[in-house]
Design an enzyme around this catalytic site. Structure first.
Site, short mmCIF file in Angstrom:
data_model
loop_
_atom_site.label_atom_id
_atom_site.label_comp_id
_atom_site.label_asym_id
_atom_site.label_seq_id
_atom_site.Cartn_x
_atom_site.Cartn_y
_atom_site.Cartn_z
N ARG A 97 -0.74 13.83 -0.57
CA ARG A 97 -1.73 13.24 0.31
C ARG A 97 -1.41 13.58 1.77
O ARG A 97 -0.32 13.32 2.26
CB ARG A 97 -1.70 11.73 0.09
CG ARG A 97 -2.51 10.91 0.99
CD ARG A 97 -4.00 11.12 0.80
NE ARG A 97 -4.67 10.05 1.51
CZ ARG A 97 -5.07 8.92 0.93
NH1 ARG A 97 -4.90 8.75 -0.36
NH2 ARG A 97 -5.64 7.99 1.64
N CYS A 98 -2.38 14.19 2.45
CA CYS A 98 -2.21 14.53 3.85
C CYS A 98 -3.31 13.87 4.68
O CYS A 98 -4.37 13.58 4.16
CB CYS A 98 -2.30 16.04 4.05
SG CYS A 98 -1.09 16.97 3.09
N ILE A 135 -15.45 -5.89 1.99
CA ILE A 135 -14.71 -5.46 3.18
C ILE A 135 -15.42 -4.35 3.96
O ILE A 135 -15.07 -4.07 5.11
CB ILE A 135 -13.26 -5.07 2.80
CG1 ILE A 135 -12.60 -6.20 2.03
CG2 ILE A 135 -12.42 -4.71 4.01
CD1 ILE A 135 -12.62 -7.55 2.74
N HIS A 141 -7.54 -0.78 -6.02
CA HIS A 141 -7.00 0.55 -6.32
C HIS A 141 -7.23 0.99 -7.76
O HIS A 141 -7.02 2.14 -8.09
CB HIS A 141 -5.49 0.58 -6.04
CG HIS A 141 -5.20 0.62 -4.58
ND1 HIS A 141 -4.70 -0.45 -3.90
CD2 HIS A 141 -5.39 1.59 -3.67
CE1 HIS A 141 -4.58 -0.14 -2.62
NE2 HIS A 141 -4.99 1.09 -2.46
N LEU A 174 1.19 23.46 -0.61
CA LEU A 174 2.00 22.56 -1.45
C LEU A 174 1.11 21.55 -2.17
O LEU A 174 1.25 21.32 -3.37
CB LEU A 174 3.04 21.83 -0.58
CG LEU A 174 3.95 20.88 -1.36
CD1 LEU A 174 4.76 21.62 -2.42
CD2 LEU A 174 4.88 20.12 -0.42
N1 GLN Z 1 -14.11 -1.36 6.39
C1 GLN Z 1 -13.17 -0.47 5.79
C2 GLN Z 1 -13.58 -0.21 4.34
O1 GLN Z 1 -14.03 -1.09 3.71
C3 GLN Z 1 -11.76 -1.03 5.83
C4 GLN Z 1 -10.76 -0.05 5.26
C5 GLN Z 1 -9.32 -0.44 5.43
O2 GLN Z 1 -8.96 -1.57 5.52
N2 GLN Z 1 -8.45 0.51 5.46
O3 GLN Z 1 -13.43 0.87 3.81
ZN ZN Z 2 -8.17 -2.82 3.98
#
Ligand code: GLN
Ligand code: ZN
Length: 754
Positions: A513-514, A429, A692, A18
């Site tokens: 998305r899977c 992050i 995003h 799919l």
């Molecule tokens: N440390 C992860 C990253 O930066 C955190 C991802 C997340 O929050 N889903 O990709």
């Molecule tokens: Zn995050």
């Protein structure tokens, strides 16, 4: 004679046909007719499997090209007017609602109860009117009826559909009658087609409902007193016995209850089941991948069969949408572990065996029962499941200090002296772009085309690149970029004992998305350090602090298939100890800042408020257990994103991370208000841009957001960072965005210290 049935079957196909068809259609590589062909083939395959397993019905109406809630929007003529569709909807129109098009953003998407499936949120307003648009629904029903006499179509019920919608400028319940009327019309049509039973899902019975919503059921279902098939009202994901009075007064002919999640609701249901009702007993876990203990299920079912006769239906607890399709293609999975598992197709076989045993006696399936018994027994006593040392360590937790040595205010001083960071420190992050080169190198290594030293050298080069870039950008606390990780759970799972991985164990997350959650089958521990060499290498390249980057215990748990032979919290604590060991080794290796990511922390919240406290208590404990080994001078960060924080702020504060980074740009910093009002005591990094999109945020935008932030949280407590990891981005936009972010930090520093 009892019968077996399922509430729904996975749509994606054994090898994700799919997904590939959807994506090919989106890319223009597959025609609409080609796409429809794939759908038809999948449906036929799924029905054949159900037929071969001897189910009393084959289930129709569960297939969808994107999402079943979106299909109900179409079915009841509620496509949002803003799309301006004219005439019958094309495939293009359908996907436009799910994914957006040039003119219109996509409809919102959100989590389906406490699963990792995401549905499209219906958009309602004062102009919404409902009408039946059942062409696809009925033609798929025709397909099914050609294959089999007994077809049971499934519909998401009207009250749940409304409840799960988002309404602007209109009270949802004011739309109830007009919607229910259309349902009644559809049911009439089903009756006309000689459909004997239809399944109506009302999953919102799993939630805390107020009086108005509870009463809505009576009002909506009053429309169903006309000619219609018999109705099985399906509930799942929770004990719904507290709503028994409301449920049994509805004009339906049976109820499905989830006995995997809530076996304790069986007794009250048996007491209250109306005389002519069917009871569909969801004894096979539709949310997990373990082989059913058939003896135990029969122990539950036999007395029911004696009492109810043909009014007993046997089923998985919920739609099989939430399990992978089949074990048939798992060639690499350890054979012993494989013998403990059951994916959707294996669950169909289990239903078959259970019903045979009920109707023909245990002897009729003696071999199958013996085989199942042996597997259950083996799993129960396997040394691969049980690690004595892990259990001993867990039993001795009372000797472990689960709090940091000193309170945050004191740690703060120690850390600030050591790290000497400026006001409003900048960081990211964790992940940096997963470039084509990184992915190619990982693929080549997996295939055996390059040796491990080559692979490691490649990863080091990517790490060195990320460090150089961050230094050039003048970021304060660096990350190594996570080049070596394909996935934040899998990367750790592969290095922990107690984890297994499948080749094709995919589950739909949304649209095409899977995800392929790993399987925690045994006691979890860390045989050896996991990230220390990488962290040391990254730190050796710079004099600035580089964050050690770990995935937290709750997220590891939440994004895996977990054991059903011990409480979730026990598994969480085992994971916590493994991560604790890693935190300890990292700080010994000279890593001064360690981030323990918990993006799935809120996802674990139970559906019913009464259970929140218990979950939050052990979830916080697991996080603290992983972090509390850190010395005062080691700064512990955590990260959460894409969730509501306000209602769990006390728990977040209790986690006592020195710094929390969160995603806040989508809500224009509104999410930060809660932290401000709560007077969140530790440091916070509110996300200043959405990761995003490739769009580079301007300095003004970032500045505006930070100005909002300082109105809410004292500036001394704030950090500056993006919303989340940058792995889906390209370097070009990443560099530009971070450059703007650092510039704003520097301006603000000057302004605040002037
Ligand atoms: N440390 C992860 C990253 O930066 C955190 C991802 C997340 O929050 N889903 O990709
Ligand atoms: Zn995050």
């Amino acid at each position: 004679m009892a019968i077996a049935h399922i509430l729904g079957y996975p749509r994606i196909g054994e090898k994700r046909a799919l997904k590939f068809a959807q994506e090919a259609f989106w890319n223009g590589e597959l025609t609409a007719a080609g796409l429809q062909e794939v759908g038809k083939g999948l449906r036929e395959q799924h029905w054949n499997k159900q037929q071969q397993a001897g189910l009393g019905f084959i289930t129709a109406g569960d297939f969808t090209f994107y999402d079943h809630v979106l299909d109900h929007v179409v079915l009841f003529g509620a496509a949002p007017a803003r799309f301006g569709f004219k005439g019958p909807l094309s495939e293009q129109d359908y996907f436009a609602m799910a994914r957006g098009n040039k003119a219109q953003p996509a409809m919102e998407m959100t989590k389906w109860f406490d699963t990792n499936y995401h549905y499209i949120v219906p958009e309602l307003n004062a102009d919404t009117s409902f009408s039946i648009n059942a062409h696809d629904f009925l033609s798929r029903l025709d397909e099914a009826q050609k294959l089999n006499k007994s077809v049971k179509p499934v519909l998401l019920g009207p009250v749940s559909l409304l409840y799960l919608s988002k309404a602007k400028g209109v009270d949802k319940l004011s739309l109830l009658d007009s919607l229910a009327e259309q349902y009644a019309n559809l049911l009439k049509e089903l009756h006309h087609r000689k459909i004997e039973w239809a399944q109506i899902d009302e999953p919102i019975f799993a939630l805390d409902l107020d009086d108005a919503w509870l009463k809505a059921f009576e009002r909506a279902y009053a429309w169903f007193r006309t000619s219609r098939p018999k109705l099985l009202l399906a509930t799942y994901f929770a004990n719904v016995a507290r709503y028994q009075g409301y449920i049994t007064s509805l004009p339906v002919d049976g109820v499905h209850i989830d006995l995997a999640r809530a076996p304790e609701q069986l007794a009250p249901w048996l007491n209250a089941l109306p005389g002519h009702w069917v009871l569909s007993a969801g004894v096979i876990d539709g949310r997990n991948i373990w082989r059913n203990d058939l003896d135990k299920s029969l122990e539950t079912l036999q007395p029911l069969a004696a009492k109810l006769g043909e009014r007993l239906w046997v089923a998985p607890s919920c739609s099989l949408l939430h399990t992978p399709v089949t074990l048939a293609h798992e060639e690499k999975l350890d054979v012993e572990i494989k013998s403990w598992l059951a994916f959707a197709d294996q669950k169909l076989q289990e239903l078959n065996i259970l019903v045979k045993a009920l109707n023909e006696g245990d002897e009729a399936v003696a071999t199958q029962l013996a085989e199942s018994r042996a597997a259950v027994q083996a799993r129960h006593s396997s040394p691969r499941v049980h690690a004595v040392a892990v259990k001993a360590r867990l039993a001795a937790l009372d000797k472990v200090n689960e709090d940091r040595a000193h309170a945050y205010a004191e740690r703060r001083k120690t850390q600030h002296e050591k790290l000497k960071l400026p006001l409003l420190p900048t960081t990211t992050i964790g992940s940096f772009p997963q470039t084509a080169e990184i992915r190619a190198s990982r693929a080549a290594f997996k295939k055996g085309d390059i040796a491990v030293n080559q692979y490691e050298a490649d990863m080091q080069a990517h790490i060195a690149y990320a460090i150089r870039e961050q230094e050039a950008l003048d970021i304060d606390v660096l990350v190594h970029g996570e080049a070596e990780r394909n996935d934040m759970v899998e990367y750790f799972g592969e290095q922990l004992a107690g984890y297994a991985f499948t080749q094709h164990g995919w589950v739909q997350s949304y649209g095409s998305r899977c995800v392929k959650p790993p399987v925690i089958y045994g006691d979890v521990y860390r045989p050896q350090p996991m990230t220390v060499e990488t962290a040391k290498y990254a730190q050796s390249l710079t004099s600035r602090p580089v964050k050690g980057m770990l995935t937290g215990p709750v997220t590891m748990l939440q994004w895996s298939f977990v054991r059903d032979d011990q409480p979730r919290q026990t598994t969480a604590l085992q994971l916590a100890l493994a991560i604790r060991d890693e935190v300890d080794d990292l700080q010994r290796a000279g890593i001064a800042v360690i981030q323990i990511d918990e993006p799935a922390f809120r996802e674990g919240l139970p559906l019913q408020g009464a259970e929140w406290k218990q979950y939050l208590t052990w979830a916080v404990r697991a996080f603290k257990l992983s972090a509390s080994v850190a010395d005062d001078s080691t700064q512990i960060h955590t990260h959460m994103c894409y969730s509501e924080f306000n209602d769990i702020l006390p728990a977040i504060a209790a986690m006592d991370a020195d710094v929390i980074t969160i995603e806040t740009s989508r809500s224009h910093m509104e999410l930060l208000d809660g932290f401000g009002e709560f007077k969140y005591p530790n440091e916070i990094g509110p996300g200043v841009y959405d990761i995003h999109s490739p769009r580079v945020p301007s300095e003004q935008e970032i500045r505006r957001l930070m100005q909002r932030a300082v109105e809410v949280v004292p500036v001394e407590q704030l950090w500056i960072n993006p919303d989340c990891g940058l792995k889906t981005r390209a370097w070009e936009e990443t560099r530009a965005a971070l450059d703007n972010m650092v510039k704003v930090a520097k301006q603000l520093r000057q302004e605040f210290t002037a």
